[in-house]
Design an enzyme around this catalytic site. Structure first.
Site, mmCIF file in Angstrom:
data_model
loop_
_atom_site.group_PDB
_atom_site.id
_atom_site.type_symbol
_atom_site.label_atom_id
_atom_site.label_comp_id
_atom_site.label_asym_id
_atom_site.label_seq_id
_atom_site.Cartn_x
_atom_site.Cartn_y
_atom_site.Cartn_z
ATOM 1 C CD GLU A 190 -3.398 -5.982 3.702
ATOM 2 O OE1 GLU A 190 -4.238 -5.191 4.184
ATOM 3 O OE2 GLU A 190 -2.178 -5.799 3.752
ATOM 4 C CD GLU A 248 -2.969 -1.030 2.318
ATOM 5 O OE1 GLU A 248 -2.901 -0.109 3.142
ATOM 6 O OE2 GLU A 248 -3.904 -1.854 2.303
HETATM 7 C C1 BG6 Z 1 -4.418 -2.519 5.715
HETATM 8 C C2 BG6 Z 1 -2.954 -2.498 6.075
HETATM 9 O O1 BG6 Z 1 -4.716 -1.446 4.897
HETATM 10 O O2 BG6 Z 1 -5.315 -2.417 6.783
HETATM 11 C C3 BG6 Z 1 -2.669 -3.228 7.378
HETATM 12 O O3 BG6 Z 1 -2.158 -3.054 5.051
HETATM 13 C C4 BG6 Z 1 -3.675 -2.842 8.434
HETATM 14 O O4 BG6 Z 1 -1.349 -2.954 7.769
HETATM 15 C C5 BG6 Z 1 -5.066 -3.200 7.928
HETATM 16 O O5 BG6 Z 1 -3.426 -3.450 9.678
HETATM 17 C C6 BG6 Z 1 -6.178 -2.965 8.947
HETATM 18 O O6 BG6 Z 1 -6.129 -1.710 9.490
HETATM 19 P P1 BG6 Z 1 -6.858 -1.334 10.846
HETATM 20 O O7 BG6 Z 1 -6.464 0.070 11.095
HETATM 21 O O8 BG6 Z 1 -8.316 -1.486 10.656
HETATM 22 O O9 BG6 Z 1 -6.368 -2.266 11.904
#
Ligand code: BG6
Length: 469
Positions: free
Chosen positions: A365, A168
Site C-alpha cells: 500500500e 497492518e
Molecule cells: C491503511 C489501511 O493504513 O490506510 C486502510 O490499511 C485504510 O485500511 C488506509 O483505508 C487509508 O486510511 P484513511 O483513514 O486515510 O482512509
C-alpha cells in the site's frame, strides 16, 4: 534530466483493498468490530457514512475486475471477511453462500488475468469474539483465527496463489489500545497492547504453519505498515528514542515474521518494566519455526521522534521511551495530516536488503488520500488527479533506485483501485485510481488510472532522477 525509470517486465502493478471496506453488509452472518462500532456510534464516522454498502463489491466485483484490467492492473489484494466466511466461529465451519461468493471473486480475478493476493485479517475481528473473550488479548481467539485460516485454505487454497495473514497488525494495538482512534478506543493500555502484539504474531505464525503443511503450491506472507523512525538530531538520546520507536512499532512484527524472533532491544525494556507478554516455550517455537515467504510493506509516512520529555509514571506506555517530533518544514498531505517523505521507501528497501536477508517483498500500500476531489473534475466528468500521479512517481522512483541496487522488491500496490470506505474517515479521503459516486455507485477512471495503464505498458515512466537525493 528526465530518464526512463524502468521496472522489470514481471513487476506487479496493482492496488489493495479489503473485504470490510468494499463488500457491504449484504448477507453477512456476523458483525465485525467495525460494523458494530458504526451501528452503535454512527457519529464517530465522517458524515455518518458506514460500511453497510461501501463500494458494493458484493454485487459489482465482475464490473470492478474488468475495470482493474482496463487500467492495466496485473495484481490485486483484498481480504476474506472472517465475519462472512465463517458460520460457526468456534468450529470454523464455513457459510455456503460466502464460499460461493469468494469462489466467484477468485474465478473472476483469474478470468481477467489478475494475480490475487488474499488477506485474512484487515482489522475486522468478529465482535462476538471481542465481547466474549476480549478479542486479541485472548489466546483462544488466536486459536479461532487459526481455524478460520484453515477453512479459508481448504476452501480456496488451490486457487489463490498468494496469501497474507494480517494487514497492518500494529494498528490493532496502536489504534485500539494505546491511542484510541479505532474500536474499542482504549487509551493508555500499554500492557494489554503488548500482549496483543504477541498474540497477533502467534496467530500469524499458526496460519503460516497450517498453510505450509497443506502444501498448496502458493506462498504466504504478512502485510506490515512500516513507519521508519527518524531522530530529531544525532544526539544519543534522540537516536535511542528512534531505535525504540522502530523496535516497538516496526520490528515487533517484522522480526518475528521474517526471522522468527523478537528484537532484544524491545524485549529487554519490556522485561525491565515488568510488562513483557505472557508466552510459553511452545508458542515461541511456533513463531521461530514458521516464518513467512514474503512480506508486504504499507508505506504512507515516516515517524519523526525525539527523546521523551514526560515522566515514566502511571500505566506503562511506549511513549515512556520516545516523543513524536513535529519537524519544522516537513511536507504534508493536508487532507490526511500525514507527512509526505518518498525517500523513506528507499530506506525501507535498504533495511530489508541489509538486515532481513533481502527477503522477497513488495509495496502493498502507498497512496494519497484527498478530500473534496470533486473539485478536480473536468468538463468531461473525469478527475484530474495530477497530484496523485506526482506522488506515485516520486515514491516509485525511490523504489526503483533501491531495486537497481539489488533490493528484492517484486511489486507496487497502491491504496487503492476504487475509492473505498475507511475506518471512521469513511469516504472523506479518496484514494482510488477510479472514482466511486456514492449516490449511484457509478465508477469513473481518474487521470491516475489512465496513467497507470501507460506505466504498465511501458514498464516505467520518465522522471528527473536528479531529484533522488
Ligand atoms: C491503511 C489501511 O493504513 O490506510 C486502510 O490499511 C485504510 O485500511 C488506509 O483505508 C487509508 O486510511 P484513511 O483513514 O486515510 O482512509
Amino acid at each position: 534530466m528526465e530518464q526512463k525509470v524502468q521496472f522489470p517486465e514481471n513487476f506487479w502493478w496493482g492496488a489493495a483493498t479489503s473485504g470490510p471496506q468494499t463488500e457491504g453488509w449484504f448477507e453477512k452472518r456476523h458483525e465485525n468490530v467495525m460494523d458494530y462500532w458504526y451501528r452503535t456510534r454512527r457519529n464517530d464516522f465522517f458524515n455518518g457514512v458506514g460500511p453497510d454498502v461501501a463500494s458494493d463489491f458484493y454485487h459489482k466485483y465482475k464490473e470492478d475486475f474488468a475495470m482493474m484490467k482496463q487500467i492495466g492492473m496485473n495484481s490485486f489484494r483484498t481480504s476474506i471477511q472472517w465475519s462472512r466466511l465463517i458460520k460457526d466461529l468456534e468450529t470454523g465451519e464455513p457459510d455456503e453462500d460466502a464460499v460461493a461468493f469468494y469462489k466467484d471473486v477468485i474465478a473472476e480475478a483469474k478470468k481477467n488475468g489478475i494475480i490475487l493476493v488474499m488477506n485474512l485479517h484487515h482489522f475486522d475481528l468478529p465482535i462476538e469474539l471481542f465481547k466474549k473473550y476480549g478479542g486479541w488479548e485472548s489466546k483462544h481467539v488466536v486459536d479461532l483465527f487459526a481455524k478460520f485460516a484453515r477453512t479459508a485454505f481448504e476452501c480456496f487454497g488451490k486457487d489463490v496463489p498468494y496469501w497474507t495473514t494480517f494487514n497492518e497488525p500494529m494498528v490493532i494495538p496502536e489504534a485500539g489500545y494505546l491511542f484510541g482512534f479505532h474500536y474499542p478506543k482504549y487509551i493508555g493500555k500499554g500492557k494489554e497492547a503488548v500482549q496483543v502484539i504477541f498474540n497477533l504474531n502467534l496467530a500469524s505464525a499458526k496460519a503460516v504453519e497450517i498453510y505450509h503443511s497443506m502444501d498448496l503450491g502458493g506462498e504466504i506472507g504478512i502485510i506490515m505498515n512500516l513507519t521508519p523512525a527518524y531522530p530529531r538530531s544525532d544526539s544519543k538520546e534522540d537516536r535511542e528514542a528512534a531505535a525504540f520507536a522502530d523496535a516497538f512499532f516496526n520490528y515487533s512484527f517484522v522480526d518475528p515474521a521474517v526471522n522468527g524472533t523478537f528484537p532484544a532491544l524491545l524485549t529487554d525494556i519490556l522485561k525491565k518494566d515488568h510488562v513483557l507478554w505472557d508466552a510459553d516455550e511452545k508458542e515461541l517455537e511456533t513463531i521461530r519455526n514458521n516464518t513467512v515467504d514474503f512480506i508486504g510493506v504499507n508505506y504512507y509516512q515516516p515517524k519523526r521522534v525525539k527523546a521523551p520529555e514526560g515522566k515514566q509514571e502511571g500505566e506503562w506506555m511506549p511513549t515512556w521511551y520516545y516523543d513524536e517530533y513535529d519537524m519544522p518544514g516537513k511536507r504534508m498531505n493536508p487532507y490526511r495530516g500525514w507527512e509526505i517523505y518518498p525517500k523513506a521507501i528507499y530506506d525501507i528497501a535498504k533495511n530489508i536488503q541489509n538486515n532481513y536477508h533481502n527477503v522477497k517483498w513488495f509495496i502493498s500500500e502507498n497512496g494519497m488520500g484527498v478530500e473534496g476531489e470533486e473539485k478536480y473534475r473536468d468538463e468531461n466528468g473525469n478527475i484530474q488527479d495530477d497530484y496523485r500521479i506526482d506522488f506515485y512517481k516520486e515514491h516509485l522512483a525511490w523504489l526503483n533506485k533501491a531495486i537497481q541496487e539489488g533490493s528484492n522488491c517484486f511489486g507496487y500496490h497502491a491504496w487503492t483501485a476504487f475509492d473505498c470506505w475507511s475506518w471512521n474517515n469513511a469516504y472523506k479521503n479518496r484514494y482510488g485510481f477510479i472514482a466511486v459516486d456514492l449516490n449511484d455507485q457509478k465508477r469513473t477512471i481518474k487521470k491516475s488510472g489512465h496513467w497507470l495503464k501507460q506505466v504498465t505498458e511501458d514498464h516505467g515512466f520518465l522522471y528527473d532522477t536528479d531529484q533522488l537525493k
